[in-house]
Write a protein that holds these residues in place. Structure first.
Motif, PDB file in Angstrom:
ATOM      1  N   ASP A  82      -0.261   6.508   7.177  1.00 18.07           N
ATOM      2  CA  ASP A  82      -0.832   5.627   6.483  1.00 18.07           C
ATOM      3  C   ASP A  82       0.149   4.432   6.601  1.00 18.07           C
ATOM      4  OD1 ASP A  82      -3.245   6.649   5.549  1.00 18.07           O
ATOM      5  OD2 ASP A  82      -2.093   7.707   3.912  1.00 18.07           O
ATOM      6  N   SER A  87       0.879  -1.086  -0.161  1.00 20.00           N
ATOM      7  CA  SER A  87      -0.072   0.189  -0.086  1.00 20.00           C
ATOM      8  C   SER A  87       0.899   1.143   0.104  1.00 20.00           C
ATOM      9  CB  SER A  87      -0.962   0.002   0.977  1.00 20.00           C
ATOM     10  OG  SER A  87      -0.097   0.157   2.412  1.00 20.00           O
ATOM     11  N   CYS A 112       2.041   4.916   1.598  1.00 23.86           N
ATOM     12  CA  CYS A 112       2.072   5.633   2.476  1.00 23.86           C
ATOM     13  C   CYS A 112       1.843   7.299   2.221  1.00 23.86           C
ATOM     14  CB  CYS A 112       3.344   5.559   3.458  1.00 23.86           C
ATOM     15  SG  CYS A 112       3.828   3.864   4.058  1.00 23.86           S
ATOM     16  N   GLY A 113       0.940   7.431   3.256  1.00 22.91           N
ATOM     17  CA  GLY A 113       0.222   9.147   2.634  1.00 22.91           C
ATOM     18  C   GLY A 113       1.705  10.113   2.468  1.00 22.91           C
ATOM     19  N   ARG A 118      -1.351   6.176  11.756  1.00 20.08           N
ATOM     20  CA  ARG A 118      -2.544   6.392  11.020  1.00 20.08           C
ATOM     21  C   ARG A 118      -2.358   7.447  10.066  1.00 20.08           C
ATOM     22  NH1 ARG A 118      -5.360   4.407  15.726  1.00 20.08           N
ATOM     23  NH2 ARG A 118      -5.780   6.526  16.304  1.00 20.08           N
TER      24      ARG A 118
END
Length: 405
Positions: A161, A35, A37-38, A158
Motif C-alpha cells: 500500500d 494514506s 501503508c498496509g 501495491r
C-alpha cells in the motif's frame, strides 16, 4: 529549571546529569500521512483518522512548546547541550512542507544551538517532494535526506500500500543531489509476499544506479493489527518465510558489497564512514536524545520516557503548560547492560571485552566456535572483543539472546 510545568512520569523534568562531552540528539516526530501503508504500525494518522481533533498547525505549535521546555529542563542553571544530530521522522515529514521543517529546525537552533558539523536528517516520501522542497531544506540547514523506495516492483508496492510510483524515488534522489545534498539514504523492504528474487535484484540495481551513499534494508515484519496482517490471516496473501528472508538478506548484502557499500549495522549499509547515520549511531551506542512530538521516546543518562501518542492529547498537554509525557522508567545497571549488548552487537564494530561479564564472554566464545561471532583484534584503548560474522548477521537476534542467556 522550568517552573509551572508538570511531568506525569517524573523523569523528563529531572533526568540524571548527563556527560556534557557525549553527543546529544533531537528526534522530531511528524505523525501525519496521506494514506496508511498496509504494513505500518507506527504512530501515524491520516486526515480522515484525525478529523477535526487536531491539525498540522496544532502539532507545529505544540512541538515548538516542547522544544522550548526541553531546552529549559536540560539547561538547568546553565545552557542546554548543543545538538549534534537532528532526525525528523514520521509519518511523512515532507507532508508539512519545507518551510515548516526549516522553521522547526530554526527553533532547535535558537533554543539549544547546533554543534559545528551537526547532522540534520529528514525522512521524506518521494511523492511529496520536489526540487523546490529539497532546495529550501538545504538552504535551511538540513544535511541529509532519507527517502522511502521499498521496491521498484509495482505489484510489491501495491501489497505494501505504498503511495508512490516506480521511478519517482530515483527522480527524488537526483533532485536532492542537485539541491546540494551529499548524504542521501534509500529505504528498501525485502520479503514482501509475492516478491521474487528478480524483483529484489532490479530494486537493488536501481538503488545502486542512483548514487546514494546509504541504504537501509529491512525484512518485512508483519505486525499484529495492521491491514497486511489481516490480509495474511484471511488467506489473501502468503505469510513471510524465515528462510526466504535470510536468502533475501544475503542477496541484499552481496549486491551492495559489489557496489562498494559496507554494512555498519545489520540493516544499514554505507559507501564510506561519512555516510553513516550519526543520529542512529547514537541510539545504538546508548546515547542521549530528546524525542519531540506525539509518541516520541527520549533517553537521557539512563532515564527513558515517552510522550502521549495521540496528536490531540499531545497538543492539549503542551498548550496546558505540561510536558506531554505519558510514562517513563529509570533504567537499572542491569537494564543498561542488557541494552548495550542488544544494540552494540548489531554494529559491525562490535563490543569490547569489558562490555561482557565473564559468563557472557564464555558464551560468546561458543558463538565464535560456531562461526557466528569473531574475535576483534586485540589492542587499542578498549582491547579485543566480539563482532558478528557474515553468518552471524543472519542470526543476529539469536546470537545476542544466546550470549545473554
Amino acid at each position: 529549571m522550568t517552573t509551572g510545568v508538570t511531568d506525569p512520569a517524573g523523569l523528563a523534568l529531572s533526568p540524571p546529569p548527563r556527560d556534557p562531552r557525549a553527543p546529544f540528539g533531537i528526534y522530531l516526530h511528524v505523525p501525519f500521512c496521506a494514506s496508511r501503508c498496509g504494513y505500518c504500525d507506527f504512530n501515524t494518522y491520516t486526515a480522515g483518522e484525525l478529523g477535526s481533533a487536531t491539525s498540522p498547525a496544532d502539532w507545529e505549535r505544540a512541538a515548538a512548546l516542547e522544544i522550548e521546555r526541553a531546552a529549559s529542563v536540560l539547561a538547568g542553571s546553565g545552557s542546554p547541550p548543543l545538538v549534534d544530530t537532528v532526525f525528523v521522522g514520521g509519518g511523512t515529514p515532507s507532508l508539512v512542507g519545507a518551510d515548516v521543517l526549516v522553521g522547526m529546525l530554526g527553533r532547535i537552533r535558537s533554543t539549544f544551538g547546533l554543534a559545528p558539523g551537526a547532522e540534520v536528517t529528514t525522512e521524506s516520501n518521494p511523492e511529496s517532494t520536489s526540487p523546490e522542497f529539497f532546495g529550501r531544506l538545504r538552504e535551511g540547514g538540513f544535511t541529509r535526506i532519507s527517502l522511502g523506495m521499498q521496491s521498484t516492483a509495482a505489484h510489491v508496492l501495491r501489497v505494501l500500500d505504498r503511495a508512490h510510483t516506480p521511478g519517482r524515488p530515483q527522480e527524488a534522489v537526483a533532485e536532492a543531489g542537485r539541491a546540494g545534498f551529499d548524504h542521501i539514504n534509500l529505504d528498501v523492504i525485502y520479503g514482501t509476499p509475492g516478491e521474487t528474487d528478480d524483483d529484489l535484484a532490479r530494486t537493488l540495481d536501481a538503488v545502486v544506479e542512483t548514487g546514494v551513499d546509504h541504504v537501509s534494508a529491512y525484512s518485512l515484519i508483519v505486525e499484529d493489527g495492521t491491514a497486511l496482517a489481516r490480509r495474511i490471516r484471511r488467506g489473501e496473501l502468503p505469510g513471510t518465510v524465515d528462510d526466504v528472508l535470510a536468502d533475501r538478506y544475503e542477496q541484499v548484502a552481496q549486491r551492495l558489497a559489489r557496489a562498494g557499500f559496507h554494512w555498519y549495522e545489520v540493516s544499514n549499509f554505507a559507501a564510506d564512514e561519512s555516510g553513516y547515520c550519526r543520529h542512529n549511531m547514537g541510539y545504538w551506542r546508548g546515547g542521549d536524545w530528546w524525542g519531540i512530538g506525539p509518541g516520541a521516546h527520549s533517553h537521557v543518562a539512563g532515564a527513558r520516557w515517552w510522550n502521549l501518542r495521540h496528536p490531540a492529547r499531545y497538543a492539549a498537554a503542551c498548550d496546558a503548560g505540561d510536558l506531554p509525557v505519558e510514562g517513563g522508567e529509570r533504567l537499572t545497571d542491569a537494564d543498561r547492560h542488557l541494552e548495550r549488548i542488544m544494540t552494540g552487537l548489531r554494529l559491525a564494530e562490535g563490543l569490547p571485552d569489558a562490555a561482557f561479564t565473564a559468563q557472557e564472554r564464555a558464551r560468546a566464545d561458543l558463538q565464535v566456535s560456531a562461526g557466528l561471532l569473531r574475535r576483534r583484534p586485540p589492542g587499542g584503548a578498549d582491547g579485543g572483543g566480539y563482532a558478528l560474522t557474515e553468518s552471524g548477521r543472519l542470526l543476529a537476534d539469536g546470537v545476542v539472546r544466546d550470549v545473554l542467556l
